[in-house]
Design an enzyme around this catalytic site. Structure first.
Site, PDB file in Angstrom:
ATOM      1  N   LYS A 166      26.939  36.417  43.565  1.00  0.00           N
ATOM      2  CA  LYS A 166      28.044  36.244  44.461  1.00  0.00           C
ATOM      3  C   LYS A 166      27.618  36.713  45.945  1.00  0.00           C
ATOM      4  CE  LYS A 166      31.991  35.453  41.752  1.00  0.00           C
ATOM      5  NZ  LYS A 166      33.363  35.910  41.561  1.00  0.00           N
ATOM      6  N   ASP A 182      38.269  33.146  45.476  1.00  0.00           N
ATOM      7  CA  ASP A 182      38.757  34.205  44.689  1.00  0.00           C
ATOM      8  C   ASP A 182      40.126  34.633  45.089  1.00  0.00           C
ATOM      9  OD1 ASP A 182      36.846  33.780  42.421  1.00  0.00           O
ATOM     10  OD2 ASP A 182      35.517  35.313  43.150  1.00  0.00           O
ATOM     11  N   GLY A 219      41.755  49.457  41.010  1.00  0.00           N
ATOM     12  CA  GLY A 219      40.415  48.925  41.042  1.00  0.00           C
ATOM     13  C   GLY A 219      40.087  48.644  42.333  1.00  0.00           C
ATOM     14  N   ALA A 220      38.701  49.001  42.519  1.00  0.00           N
ATOM     15  CA  ALA A 220      38.041  48.550  43.976  1.00  0.00           C
ATOM     16  C   ALA A 220      36.783  47.877  43.898  1.00  0.00           C
ATOM     17  CB  ALA A 220      38.034  49.887  44.871  1.00  0.00           C
ATOM     18  N   TYR A 279      41.629  37.559  31.801  1.00  0.00           N
ATOM     19  CA  TYR A 279      42.400  36.807  30.913  1.00  0.00           C
ATOM     20  C   TYR A 279      42.057  36.512  29.515  1.00  0.00           C
ATOM     21  CZ  TYR A 279      38.573  34.057  32.515  1.00  0.00           C
ATOM     22  OH  TYR A 279      37.044  33.480  32.671  1.00  0.00           O
TER      23      TYR A 279
HETATM   24  P1  NAP Z   1      33.234  45.631  38.980  1.00  0.00           P
HETATM   25  O1  NAP Z   1      33.013  45.120  40.304  1.00  0.00           O
HETATM   26  O2  NAP Z   1      32.577  46.260  38.114  1.00  0.00           O
HETATM   27  O3  NAP Z   1      34.632  46.817  39.350  1.00  0.00           O
HETATM   28  C1  NAP Z   1      35.379  47.365  38.380  1.00  0.00           C
HETATM   29  C2  NAP Z   1      36.348  48.310  38.836  1.00  0.00           C
HETATM   30  O4  NAP Z   1      37.183  48.750  37.418  1.00  0.00           O
HETATM   31  C3  NAP Z   1      35.939  49.526  39.481  1.00  0.00           C
HETATM   32  O5  NAP Z   1      36.812  49.628  40.550  1.00  0.00           O
HETATM   33  C4  NAP Z   1      35.849  50.462  38.594  1.00  0.00           C
HETATM   34  O6  NAP Z   1      36.197  51.884  39.072  1.00  0.00           O
HETATM   35  C5  NAP Z   1      37.029  50.016  37.760  1.00  0.00           C
HETATM   36  N1  NAP Z   1      36.905  50.642  36.242  1.00  0.00           N
HETATM   37  C6  NAP Z   1      35.873  50.194  35.417  1.00  0.00           C
HETATM   38  N2  NAP Z   1      35.947  50.929  34.327  1.00  0.00           N
HETATM   39  C7  NAP Z   1      37.410  51.679  34.436  1.00  0.00           C
HETATM   40  C8  NAP Z   1      37.974  52.545  33.575  1.00  0.00           C
HETATM   41  N3  NAP Z   1      37.693  52.792  32.313  1.00  0.00           N
HETATM   42  N4  NAP Z   1      39.082  53.422  34.038  1.00  0.00           N
HETATM   43  C9  NAP Z   1      39.260  53.124  35.211  1.00  0.00           C
HETATM   44  N5  NAP Z   1      38.958  52.291  36.255  1.00  0.00           N
HETATM   45  C10 NAP Z   1      37.834  51.402  35.689  1.00  0.00           C
HETATM   46  O7  NAP Z   1      34.066  44.393  38.383  1.00  0.00           O
HETATM   47  P2  NAP Z   1      34.992  43.126  38.907  1.00  0.00           P
HETATM   48  O8  NAP Z   1      33.758  42.168  39.321  1.00  0.00           O
HETATM   49  O9  NAP Z   1      35.857  43.579  39.918  1.00  0.00           O
HETATM   50  O10 NAP Z   1      35.799  42.416  37.711  1.00  0.00           O
HETATM   51  C11 NAP Z   1      36.552  43.173  37.381  1.00  0.00           C
HETATM   52  C12 NAP Z   1      37.460  42.285  36.042  1.00  0.00           C
HETATM   53  O11 NAP Z   1      38.023  41.345  36.563  1.00  0.00           O
HETATM   54  C13 NAP Z   1      36.420  41.739  34.827  1.00  0.00           C
HETATM   55  O12 NAP Z   1      37.266  41.996  33.642  1.00  0.00           O
HETATM   56  C14 NAP Z   1      36.525  40.362  35.378  1.00  0.00           C
HETATM   57  O13 NAP Z   1      36.431  39.491  34.182  1.00  0.00           O
HETATM   58  C15 NAP Z   1      37.732  40.155  36.010  1.00  0.00           C
HETATM   59  N6  NAP Z   1      37.903  39.004  36.930  1.00  0.00           N
HETATM   60  C16 NAP Z   1      38.735  37.856  36.494  1.00  0.00           C
HETATM   61  C17 NAP Z   1      38.671  36.648  37.299  1.00  0.00           C
HETATM   62  C18 NAP Z   1      39.543  35.743  37.039  1.00  0.00           C
HETATM   63  O14 NAP Z   1      39.229  34.525  37.418  1.00  0.00           O
HETATM   64  N7  NAP Z   1      40.747  35.992  36.524  1.00  0.00           N
HETATM   65  C19 NAP Z   1      37.867  36.794  38.264  1.00  0.00           C
HETATM   66  C20 NAP Z   1      36.916  37.713  38.738  1.00  0.00           C
HETATM   67  C21 NAP Z   1      36.683  38.969  37.977  1.00  0.00           C
HETATM   68  P3  NAP Z   1      35.129  52.861  39.674  1.00  0.00           P
HETATM   69  O15 NAP Z   1      34.694  52.501  41.093  1.00  0.00           O
HETATM   70  O16 NAP Z   1      35.358  54.096  39.441  1.00  0.00           O
HETATM   71  O17 NAP Z   1      33.810  52.346  38.846  1.00  0.00           O
END
Ligand code: NAP
Length: 276
Positions: free
Chosen positions: A66, A103, A124-125, A215
């Site tokens: 992306k 998104d 989350g960030a 989801y």
């Molecule tokens: P990412 O960039 O890796 O970000 C993960 C975030 O979660 C960070 O803020 C991280 O905190 C936090 N985190 C991870 N493990 C944690 C824990 N054990 N305790 C507390 N905080 C934690 O991931 P992403 O791309 O944003 O995706 C996140 C989720 O969204 C995934 O499950 C993905 O499948 C889902 N998603 C869904 C859709 C949809 O269409 N519904 C679209 C996109 C993504 P730190 O900064 O401290 O590491």
């Protein structure tokens, strides 16, 4: 030439997008197809050149491309510029390829009717949170708090947005009764991760809305916990479908059926849909 669309990513075989777009194309009698393409990590440039050369009408971009795709496109829309990530590429009438991000807007559409004065807490960030936070800001939702395990990342995001505040997870938990909408964006609760909660919900406000962008499963442990407080819960399927519907409308000029698609995907994924 017959229109054709694609989704590129790595891995891609799990993607629900091909079924979703194929069904919408069929429903709306559009003679086109949508194919998943697995792209090797170091082959993105060649893949994009090939898509352009072969006249692809538009494509979705998923993890991990992306961000990396941006310099390979002719233009990037404001929806993607601030976030620095593109999930949809549109071919224009003069054969330019323009990057968009649907998104965040897709997520906000999945919430239904909400008010700009609502107090929003995002947990989350990461990448998904960035897209959603920027979309909130662009739509004028400025009462935004971002809580993250790594506080510095939340601070960076708030600085970028020039609005809102950054919190630790503990601060979010303690101040929870201030928030009307709580958005869980961490992968916690996904099938593959341990089933724990990013924050406890015992201080939740009456009538709050709790959304989880995960989801799979449809009812995450976070949503399960929220349901104990009788608040409205929204799962991540709506975000998936609405971001796809926006991409579809950019490509085809028609808005597809989102409610019907959510039902279709529930049947495909299984489990109970909790969004009502
Ligand atoms: P990412 O960039 O890796 O970000 C993960 C975030 O979660 C960070 O803020 C991280 O905190 C936090 N985190 C991870 N493990 C944690 C824990 N054990 N305790 C507390 N905080 C934690 O991931 P992403 O791309 O944003 O995706 C996140 C989720 O969204 C995934 O499950 C993905 O499948 C889902 N998603 C869904 C859709 C949809 O269409 N519904 C679209 C996109 C993504 P730190 O900064 O401290 O590491």
């Amino acid at each position: 030439m017959k229109k054709w669309f694609a989704v590129i990513g790595n891995p891609i075989s799990h993607s629900l997008s091909p079924n979703m777009h194929d069904a919408w194309l069929k429903q709306l009698n559009i003679d086109a197809s949508y194919i998943p393409i697995h792209v090797e990590q170091n082959h993105l440039k060649q893949a994009v050149e090939s898509l352009k050369l072969l006249g692809c009408s538009g494509w979705n971009v998923t993890v991990p491309f992306k961000e990396a795709i941006i310099p390979l496109l002719d233009e990037v829309d404001d929806s993607a510029k601030g976030i620095g990530a593109v999930n949809t590429v549109v071919k224009t009438g003069d054969n330019k390829y323009v990057g968009y991000n649907t998104d965040g807007l897709g997520f906000i559409e999945s919430l239904g009717y909400i008010l700009p004065e609502h107090n929003i807490l995002m947990i989350g960030a990461g990448g998904a949170a960035r897209g959603i936070a920027h979309a909130f800001e662009r739509l004028g939702f400025t009462n935004l708090s971002i809580a993250n395990r790594t506080l510095e990342k939340a601070i960076v995001l708030v600085d970028e947005l020039q609005t809102g505040q950054a919190l630790t997870l503990e601060e979010a938990e303690n101040d929870l009764n201030k928030f009307d909408i709580i958005v869980q964006t961490t992968p916690l609760g996904m099938k593959s991760s341990e089933a724990s909660l990013p924050i406890q919900l015992n201080r939740i406000k009456e009538n709050a809305i709790v959304a989880d962008i995960v989801y799979n499963p449809l009812v995450t442990p976070f949503l399960e916990e929220a349901k104990k407080y009788n608040v409205r819960t929204i799962n991540g399927l709506g975000m998936l479908v609405h971001q796809g519907a926006l991409a579809f409308s950019y490509w085809n000029g028609l808005k597809p059926d989102t409610d019907g698609m959510i039902q279709q995907l529930i049947e495909q994924i299984g489990g109970n849909y909790v969004n009502r």
